[in-house]
Scaffold this active site. Structure first.
Site, short mmCIF file in Angstrom:
data_model
loop_
_atom_site.label_atom_id
_atom_site.label_comp_id
_atom_site.label_asym_id
_atom_site.label_seq_id
_atom_site.Cartn_x
_atom_site.Cartn_y
_atom_site.Cartn_z
N GLY A 60 0.63 -0.90 0.26
CA GLY A 60 -0.40 -0.14 -0.53
C GLY A 60 0.95 1.24 0.10
N TRP A 62 2.27 3.08 -2.34
CA TRP A 62 1.67 3.91 -3.27
C TRP A 62 0.00 4.25 -2.84
CZ3 TRP A 62 3.06 3.33 -9.00
CH2 TRP A 62 5.05 3.40 -9.70
N ASP A 80 -3.79 -6.12 -5.72
CA ASP A 80 -2.75 -6.79 -5.96
C ASP A 80 -3.08 -8.39 -4.91
OD1 ASP A 80 0.23 -6.43 -5.33
OD2 ASP A 80 -0.13 -8.17 -4.29
N ASN A 96 -5.68 -11.84 -8.99
CA ASN A 96 -4.42 -12.17 -9.85
C ASN A 96 -5.02 -11.20 -10.94
OD1 ASN A 96 -2.75 -12.83 -12.14
ND2 ASN A 96 -2.49 -14.80 -11.22
N ASP A 121 2.77 -0.90 -9.95
CA ASP A 121 4.44 -1.74 -9.52
C ASP A 121 4.48 -3.07 -9.59
OD1 ASP A 121 6.40 -0.60 -8.55
OD2 ASP A 121 6.01 -0.73 -6.54
N LYS A 161 6.53 0.39 -13.28
CA LYS A 161 7.34 -0.30 -13.24
C LYS A 161 8.34 -0.91 -14.25
CE LYS A 161 8.73 -2.98 -9.58
NZ LYS A 161 8.64 -3.21 -8.03
#
Length: 206
Positions: A60, A62, A80, A96, A121, A161
């Protein structure tokens, strides 16, 4: 160096890391909080009342910062595979991202509304096989980009990312096809030895 020695060294480096210490001091969930703060300081992507999707959100780091940037009238959905402790103002989906079921749950929450910014990310669980890990990382990036280009507002933004390596240059070319401005940014809070950087894409062509 043995696997045990490598793990021990990582723990030593991690616990003495400046940004880890600062995160603990400030009560942030992870050192990743500093990365998104640096991105915001440089690009000023997040504004009041925006609708944001945070992919690969746990724990968490971000989300806890972005929800402050967008204010009480903004909307943030985080996703997530791992559990994430609740954050006020953040709707969380555990699942997922590559599964149809999770994608459908996310679409239900979006409810046909257009998104102002998608941030990711995400990173795969590392197997130790660099070629395989890089391929899986690029696959996640492609999924994130596809999601962004399907759901973003015109002139929306995308942050993700990327690990420098096979397929990363080709991925950047894909991003440039859909956005007016694409830059690469490595925050100071990224570990110096890490191959990671962030692609920051603005001006979605729609």
């Amino acid at each position: 160096m043995s696997k045990g020695s490598t793990t021990k060294k990582w723990i030593q480096d991690h616990t003495s890391d400046y940004y880890v210490l600062q995160a603990n001091k400030l009560g942030y969930r992870s050192r990743a909080s500093f990365k998104i703060i640096e991105i915001q300081d440089k690009y000023n992507l997040f504004k009041q009342n925006m609708f944001i999707i945070d992919l690969g959100a746990a724990p968490g780091g971000w989300s806890e910062q972005v929800v402050k940037f967008i204010g009480n009238n903004g909307k943030l959905i985080a996703l997530d595979l791992l559990e994430m402790a609740p954050i006020a103002g953040v709707e969380f989906i555990q699942g997922n991202f590559s599964s149809d079921e999770t994608y459908e749950r996310l679409n239900q929450l979006i409810n046909d509304k257009k998104i102002d910014c998608v941030i990711s990310d995400m990173a795969p669980n590392l197997s130790g096989n660099k070629t395989s890990d890089q391929a899986r990382s690029i696959h996640l990036l492609e999924l994130a980009l596809d999601f962004a280009t399907t759901n973003l507002n015109r002139n929306g933004s995308f942050v993700a990312k990327v690990f420098q390596g096979q397929g990363s240059d080709e991925y950047l070319k894909l991003v440039r096809e859909s956005f007016n401005k694409v830059t690469q940014f490595k925050p100071k809070s990224s570990r110096p030895k890490s191959r990671e950087f962030y692609v920051v894409a603005t001006g979605f062509k729609g």
